[in-house]
Design a protein around this motif. Structure first.
Motif, mmCIF file in Angstrom:
data_model
loop_
_atom_site.group_PDB
_atom_site.id
_atom_site.type_symbol
_atom_site.label_atom_id
_atom_site.label_comp_id
_atom_site.label_asym_id
_atom_site.label_seq_id
_atom_site.Cartn_x
_atom_site.Cartn_y
_atom_site.Cartn_z
ATOM 1 N N LEU A 61 0.824 -1.198 0.000
ATOM 2 C CA LEU A 61 0.000 0.000 0.000
ATOM 3 C C LEU A 61 0.869 1.264 0.000
ATOM 4 N N LYS A 62 1.937 1.241 0.781
ATOM 5 C CA LYS A 62 2.844 2.384 0.809
ATOM 6 C C LYS A 62 3.505 2.571 -0.553
ATOM 7 N N ALA A 63 3.919 1.471 -1.173
ATOM 8 C CA ALA A 63 4.532 1.556 -2.496
ATOM 9 C C ALA A 63 3.541 2.084 -3.521
ATOM 10 N N GLY A 64 2.283 1.661 -3.411
ATOM 11 C CA GLY A 64 1.262 2.166 -4.313
ATOM 12 C C GLY A 64 1.007 3.650 -4.115
ATOM 13 N N ASN A 65 1.013 4.085 -2.861
ATOM 14 C CA ASN A 65 0.867 5.510 -2.538
ATOM 15 C C ASN A 65 1.958 6.322 -3.229
ATOM 16 N N ILE A 66 3.191 5.859 -3.108
ATOM 17 C CA ILE A 66 4.328 6.574 -3.686
ATOM 18 C C ILE A 66 4.246 6.562 -5.207
ATOM 19 N N ALA A 67 3.951 5.393 -5.786
ATOM 20 C CA ALA A 67 3.901 5.277 -7.245
ATOM 21 C C ALA A 67 2.842 6.201 -7.837
ATOM 22 N N MET A 68 1.674 6.273 -7.179
ATOM 23 C CA MET A 68 0.614 7.125 -7.707
ATOM 24 C C MET A 68 0.935 8.602 -7.518
ATOM 25 N N THR A 69 1.489 8.946 -6.360
ATOM 26 C CA THR A 69 1.827 10.340 -6.093
ATOM 27 C C THR A 69 2.926 10.829 -7.027
ATOM 28 N N LYS A 70 3.913 9.978 -7.280
ATOM 29 C CA LYS A 70 5.039 10.355 -8.140
ATOM 30 C C LYS A 70 4.751 10.091 -9.617
ATOM 31 N N LYS A 71 3.541 9.642 -9.914
ATOM 32 C CA LYS A 71 3.119 9.382 -11.295
ATOM 33 C C LYS A 71 3.936 8.282 -11.958
ATOM 34 N N VAL A 72 4.282 7.268 -11.213
ATOM 35 C CA VAL A 72 4.870 6.070 -11.787
ATOM 36 C C VAL A 72 3.719 5.089 -12.009
ATOM 37 N N ARG A 73 2.935 5.364 -13.014
ATOM 38 C CA ARG A 73 1.730 4.602 -13.295
ATOM 39 C C ARG A 73 1.335 4.825 -14.749
ATOM 40 N N THR A 74 0.353 4.095 -15.221
ATOM 41 C CA THR A 74 -0.095 4.261 -16.597
ATOM 42 C C THR A 74 -1.534 3.783 -16.730
ATOM 43 N N ASN A 75 -2.110 4.022 -17.903
ATOM 44 C CA ASN A 75 -3.492 3.626 -18.210
ATOM 45 C C ASN A 75 -4.494 4.229 -17.222
ATOM 46 N N MET A 76 -4.312 5.525 -16.934
ATOM 47 C CA MET A 76 -5.254 6.207 -16.052
ATOM 48 C C MET A 76 -6.599 6.457 -16.737
ATOM 49 N N ARG A 77 -6.608 6.480 -18.056
ATOM 50 C CA ARG A 77 -7.882 6.661 -18.756
ATOM 51 C C ARG A 77 -8.675 5.367 -18.647
ATOM 52 N N ARG A 78 -9.837 5.485 -18.048
ATOM 53 C CA ARG A 78 -10.645 4.304 -17.780
ATOM 54 C C ARG A 78 -11.354 3.869 -19.050
ATOM 55 N N ARG A 79 -11.510 2.554 -19.207
ATOM 56 C CA ARG A 79 -11.999 2.037 -20.468
ATOM 57 C C ARG A 79 -12.678 0.690 -20.286
ATOM 58 N N ILE A 80 -13.528 0.370 -21.252
ATOM 59 C CA ILE A 80 -14.136 -0.954 -21.340
ATOM 60 C C ILE A 80 -13.230 -1.818 -22.203
ATOM 61 N N GLY A 81 -13.022 -3.077 -21.807
ATOM 62 C CA GLY A 81 -12.253 -3.998 -22.626
ATOM 63 C C GLY A 81 -10.790 -4.056 -22.268
ATOM 64 N N PRO A 82 -9.919 -4.421 -23.221
ATOM 65 C CA PRO A 82 -8.495 -4.616 -22.938
ATOM 66 C C PRO A 82 -7.824 -3.349 -22.443
ATOM 67 N N VAL A 83 -6.759 -3.532 -21.671
ATOM 68 C CA VAL A 83 -5.935 -2.430 -21.172
ATOM 69 C C VAL A 83 -4.601 -2.480 -21.909
ATOM 70 N N PRO A 84 -4.179 -1.393 -22.558
ATOM 71 C CA PRO A 84 -2.930 -1.402 -23.326
ATOM 72 C C PRO A 84 -1.735 -1.844 -22.483
ATOM 73 N N GLY A 85 -0.994 -2.824 -23.004
ATOM 74 C CA GLY A 85 0.211 -3.289 -22.326
ATOM 75 C C GLY A 85 0.000 -4.400 -21.323
ATOM 76 N N VAL A 86 -1.234 -4.686 -20.949
ATOM 77 C CA VAL A 86 -1.535 -5.779 -20.029
ATOM 78 C C VAL A 86 -2.011 -6.971 -20.853
ATOM 79 N N GLU A 87 -1.347 -8.101 -20.690
ATOM 80 C CA GLU A 87 -1.660 -9.273 -21.498
ATOM 81 C C GLU A 87 -2.396 -10.327 -20.682
ATOM 82 N N ILE A 88 -3.237 -11.080 -21.370
ATOM 83 C CA ILE A 88 -3.946 -12.188 -20.727
ATOM 84 C C ILE A 88 -2.923 -13.195 -20.228
#
Length: 701
Positions: free
Chosen positions: A214-241
């Motif tokens: 949870l602490k690591a997630g807090n830091i990653a989100m605050t520091k913008k070490v994240r992606t695919n913030m645009r919410r969507r229906i269906g597949p997520v770019p870069g995430v594979e089954i």
């Protein structure tokens, strides 16, 4: 009209307000510990509340003291870019309420928000992070790092508010790709491992962070070490089954499933006049009365009306058609695809789970039925969209193999190690009629000649019990620059030039956590026949990033003998040579993410202090079957420990990232320094690469 008592009430008075309508918040050092995080709910202890419930960094630097007589006080600054997501799965209290950019109104449900045994910890609304009221910190998010100073083991250096400059562009924050998803996940887990390392050094009676994820997630989100913030229906770019995750926060930072605790992720479509939510993704991990036996059909239970039992949640009151339940019902009517993540027990780590992305499903029907404890529950039948790669079905098949309910197709030998490893390694061929590799002697570890030693003997530690992180009296910890190289569950914290482990002269027991590489294979491996690269190696078990897999075993040979083999025209296909050039990659954490100073002597290039040539042609272990890749999922780490009063170097293989079951294990063989791509003579002969990676350089060796 005469003024009453000397006061003319017809005049409009210029009254200055007693308080400004613009909220002014105290700085980080003065900010109180909020018991609640209005208007959404409780904040876990040990985690700083997000803006606007604490002042953003910009406002902390420029904020003025409140002036009661100031008519137009300076406007409060707002943080640039999208607002980071909260740690908890908050909901707007009413239809007019708003949530952050990546947690819009009605964007998540609380189906599993009060579950126990999630990621190995309790996931309820209780405090799960430990108290922070008495915890000593400098700036928000900084840590204290122990160092040796004039022999003082208790000396500390405080974090100095180092800024981390995100390499992720605004467009990549919204939409990612495969490389970006891997980058985010590697950084998240690197931060988490470092936090675990720091927390392991604390005494048991001190406040600590129980949820490093949870602490690591807090830091990653605050520091913008994240992606695919645009919410969507269906597949997520870069995430594979078939991708696996060991923490729910990993799914959050890559945009697969937004709520960090809830099981149903949903949103309201823009321009939808009905304002009804639709489901985006669900997590099924055994907390509800789900039917998960089928690999293509999932009977999913709705949210609400539950209480915690000893091992799972049971319905005690009727569930309501709202929030996540309503979203699933509307998705049934609309026919949109829903991402499904399945969770199950991790056999390699007690009290933890592994999650696998099982692809897209469609809701086929819904109904209500009485739960085991009397409450009515919503049930939803989800059917997997055809034509997708296998994912959850692979785990089910492996489970049947382990339980003996099904035999392994193509099995040649149940254990090619003949009992040399505590976990059997099977030999499998489903490709051709080849019965097995050429004969070799199985060695579980390196074989050194008596006259060949690499280093001078070193004194072992004096720990009678297990070596403990933070114990500066332990000489083995001192050799590791004062830090324990592994987390409590045996995960390597960071890549180093050399890791020192306890050896035979150390009085600590064999199960000491500083002997990770000495107990042999730790996951269920199999040697299998590939289509075009001979024999390869893969695992039945999911492998966590940083986990030890095996060491490179064989016979240590000197350079002159190796050169003579090349002069005689003999090619050894099973040579590990540390003198080669290896593509360097960053596997350590970014110090700036934890407000720590970067060491001045940090070197990205990966070099080894002692040259080592190992031949596994005639004698070796399972590592001789690991094939080359220019985009590997395994890296090698030099490990030094003492044997027979002499120090010997070993080569351990560790996972670069999470590796799903039955995924081939690969590492980079490197390129000879004596010839590169044009060298085709002597023992260093270039070989054509067949890894198929988008980053393939075309050759190795």
């Amino acid at each position: 009209m005469e003024p009453l008592n000397g006061i003319d009430k017809s005049r409009v008075l210029d009254v200055k307000p007693l308080r400004t309508l613009t909220p002014v918040f105290p700085t980080g050092a003065q900010a109180p510990n909020f018991g609640c995080m209005p208007p959404f709910g409780h904040t876990p202890n040990g985690f700083s509340p997000f803006f606007p419930f604490s002042a953003p960094p910009q406002a902390q630097a420029t904020q003025h003291s409140p002036d009661l007589n100031h008519v137009n006080p300076p406007a409060m600054q707002t943080p640039a870019g999208p607002m980071p997501a909260p740690l908890r799965s908050y909901r707007a209290p009413n239809p007019s309420g708003g949530l952050p950019h990546d947690f819009p109104e009605e964007s998540n449900g609380d189906r599993e928000s009060s579950m126990g045994d999630e990621d190995g910890y309790f996931d309820g609304h209780k405090d799960v992070a430990g108290s922070s009221s008495s915890r000593k910190k400098t700036t928000r998010g900084s840590y204290r790092k122990k160092v040796r100073r004039n022999g003082d083991a208790d000396a500390v250096v405080l974090g100095s508010s180092v800024n981390f400059v995100s390499v992720i562009s605004p467009a990549q924050l919204e939409d990612g790709n495969r490389d970006l998803v891997n980058y985010v996940l590697m950084n998240f887990d690197a931060i988490r491992r470092r936090i675990c390392q720091i927390e392991d050094t604390k005494e048991k009676n001190t406040d600590s962070i129980k949820r490093a994820d949870l602490k690591a997630g807090n830091i990653a989100m605050t520091k913008k070490v994240r992606t695919n913030m645009r919410r969507r229906i269906g597949p997520v770019p870069g995430v594979e089954i078939g991708d696996i995750f060991f923490f729910r926060m990993e799914m959050c930072v890559v945009g697969l499933h937004a709520p960090s605790m809830a099981g149903i992720d949903y949103m309201t479509l823009r321009g939808d006049l009905e304002k009804d939510p639709i489901a985006l993704s669900i997590v099924s991990s055994g907390g509800y009365e789900d039917d998960t036996d089928s690999s293509d059909v999932l009977i999913y239970s709705g949210q609400g009306g539950i209480t915690n039992s000893k091992d799972k949640q049971v319905a005690v009151t009727d569930q309501k058609l709202e929030r996540g339940n309503l979203a699933l019902e509307r998705s049934l009517q609309r026919g949109n695809e829903v991402r499904v993540i399945r969770g199950l027990k991790d056999d390699t780590t007690p009290n933890s789970k592994v999650y696998i992305y099982d692809g897209l499903y469609k809701i086929q029907e819904s109904w209500t039925e009485r739960g085991k404890s009397g409450g009515n529950m919503f049930k939803y039948k989800l059917v997997r969209v055809s034509g997708q790669p296998d994912a959850f079905s692979v785990l089910q098949t492996i489970r049947k193999w382990k339980d003996g309910f099904s035999s392994r197709a193509g099995l040649v030998l149940p254990d090619l190690t003949s009992g040399s490893e505590r976990i059997p390694v099977s030999l499998v061929n489903e490709v051709d009629n080849e019965k097995g590799p050429a004969y070799f002697t199985y060695l579980p570890s390196l074989k050194y000649s008596k006259s060949f030693t690499l280093t001078q003997p070193s004194l072992g530690c004096k720990c009678r019990n297990a070596c403990l992180p933070g114990d500066m009296n332990c000489s083995c910890i001192q050799k590791n620059e004062g830090e324990f190289p592994y987390t409590g569950n045996g995960i390597l914290v960071s890549r180093k030039q050399l890791v020192y482990e306890c050896g035979a002269s150390c009085p600590c027991p064999p199960n000491c956590k500083n002997r990770v590489s000495q107990s042999g294979v730790k996951v269920r491996l199999e040697v299998f026949r590939t289509k075009d690269r001979g024999w390869g190696l893969r695992s039945w078990d999911p492998i966590r990033a940083g986990a030890f897999i095996c060491e490179y075993a064989g016979e240590v040979i000197d350079e002159a003998k190796f050169k003579n083999k090349g002069d005689e025209g003999e090619i050894d296909e099973y040579v590990f040579d540390t003198r080669r050039n290896f593509d360097s990659f960053k596997w350590n954490y970014e110090p700036g993410l934890l407000d720590e100073e970067s060491p001045n002597d940090s070197v990205e290039a990966y070099s080894i202090p002692y040259p080592l040539i190992i031949s596994a042609k005639n004698a070796g272990n399972v590592s001789r079957f690991i094939n080359h890749s220019c985009s590997p999922n395994v890296f090698w780490q030099p490990v030094l420990y003492e044997q027979n009063n002499q120090s010997f170097l070993h080569i351990g293989f560790f996972a670069i990232r999470h590796i799903p079951p039955l995924t081939e294990l690969t590492y980079d063989y490197g390129v000879s320094m004596s010839g590169g791509a044009g060298n085709n003579n002597g023992p260093h002969r270039k070989k054509k690469c067949l890894c198929g990676s988008s980053k393939c350089r075309g050759y190795f060796g």
